[in-house]
Design a protein around this motif. Sequence first.
Motif, short mmCIF file in Angstrom:
data_model
loop_
_atom_site.label_atom_id
_atom_site.label_comp_id
_atom_site.label_asym_id
_atom_site.label_seq_id
_atom_site.Cartn_x
_atom_site.Cartn_y
_atom_site.Cartn_z
N VAL A 122 0.89 -1.13 -0.17
CA VAL A 122 0.00 0.11 -0.08
C VAL A 122 0.63 1.40 -0.07
O VAL A 122 0.73 2.25 -0.51
N ASN A 123 1.82 1.27 0.69
CA ASN A 123 2.83 2.41 0.84
C ASN A 123 4.33 1.76 0.75
O ASN A 123 4.46 0.48 1.41
N ASP A 124 5.33 2.58 0.59
CA ASP A 124 6.61 2.18 0.88
C ASP A 124 7.53 3.29 0.93
O ASP A 124 8.26 3.78 0.00
N PRO A 125 7.63 4.10 2.14
CA PRO A 125 8.30 5.36 2.34
C PRO A 125 9.80 5.11 2.08
O PRO A 125 10.38 5.93 1.28
N PRO A 126 10.47 3.85 2.42
CA PRO A 126 11.83 3.90 1.85
C PRO A 126 11.99 3.91 0.45
O PRO A 126 13.21 4.34 -0.11
N LYS A 127 11.00 3.42 -0.28
CA LYS A 127 11.37 3.68 -1.83
C LYS A 127 10.51 4.97 -2.51
O LYS A 127 10.07 4.89 -3.73
#
Lengths: 245, 245
Positions: A122-127
Amino acid sequence: MKVLIVYAHPEPLSFNAALKETAVAALEGQGHAVRVNDLHAMGFNPVTTAQDFPVRAFPDRLVIPREQSAAHAAGTTAPDIAAEHAKLAWADAVLFQFPLWMYGLPAILKGWFDRVFSEGFVNDPPKGKFFDRGGMAGKRAMLSLTAGGKPGGFAPNGRHGPVDVMLWPIHNALRFQGFDVLPPFVAYDVVRSDDDARRVQLADFRGRMGGLFTDPVLPFHNLDEYDVTGGLKPGVVPRNTIQRN
Amino acid sequence: MKVLIVYAHPEPLSFNAALKETAVAALEGQGHAVRVNDLHAMGFNPVTTAQDFPVRAFPDRLVIPREQSAAHAAGTTAPDIAAEHAKLAWADAVLFQFPLWMYGLPAILKGWFDRVFSEGFVNDPPKGKFFDRGGMAGKRAMLSLTAGGKPGGFAPNGRHGPVDVMLWPIHNALRFQGFDVLPPFVAYDVVRSDDDARRVQLADFRGRMGGLFTDPVLPFHNLDEYDVTGGLKPGVVPRNTIQRN
């Protein structure tokens, strides 16, 4: 279009149930496909624990986002969460129907946010996969809620606080996943109101359902308008709901 | 004095656990009596259902506040909630230690708010028992939270929104019960930070514990400053945190 309704109220005779049924009828009447997630009926577990990760990538210490991300990569996401991910992948829009409790989401729905809006899918802040680049980009979301308080209590100088401030954390959490977020529908004063007042609210809500895919959405900044510190870049004029107040 | 710590994190090796232990040591070191509510260890049920009301005053339709109020009057409040009420009655201050998830309380703690802050004992809006007249009047409350994001993201133009806006619904929910609310302690950037940064955060937090009963509290209006519509009376200058922004 395809609409997922996430519904959180324990009483089948509640006004929340009536709003949910109104949404189903209005949306199906427009030719949309509708799925209803009745969290109480599903017995949805809202509590994030180590049991969400039967296969641990980092067994030493539970850091939830990294386990979510590793589980998503390995295909070992817990089955009840993976089932919700499949519904999100299916939906073009998600409608949340709930009572405002303690100025926020009921716990069973808050836990749906906590567990389903997981890192990886759903999300992937590191990317850099969040806000306008989140996994839900291109989908719409809308809150429909009931409040025991009177509308004046949610006005700019109201005792509960302005409704757009109150709902900011929830709206921004939806934006974090990539959703375009519609203005909320709020049915006020639902404990004291009579049947006539509720009929008007149901009619208003039916009208809102007609604009689910066409009404203007709330303004949010895109990720590239923020600098590395997390603040707006110089020269960008704030246009988030709370910052325009 | 007597302090109840309500703690919500599933991992005993988490930084939240370290903050909780720091609070216990600091407060006991000052001679206070401390009780820790470890919600995960207790297996606290965060979901409000009809099962909360084994004796139903209004069996036709579950309207939660009226059932809470009736149960309180009849002494039939569910045992797990009554036990929490007894802890609240005992405490002079309540400290909440939790990770910020989806810009809000973890579901297990949100459900503690939903179920424990019930009508009758803790608040009673029909009788004008809320805000400064709430059941918890004279007690203090404080949020201590960890956030994965950087402090700049929680600044006035930050991408998560100003931290005082983000926390307003939780702070105002505490005020609704009557609590005097202290400024929050926020440990930022906890996923990326190293041990040195965390040691500084723990030392800062230890310092804050020294002011739990003496630090100035956040400004809120009293109930009699609002009119019957729920808005501020004419001439009252707004001083709530969000309205001063």
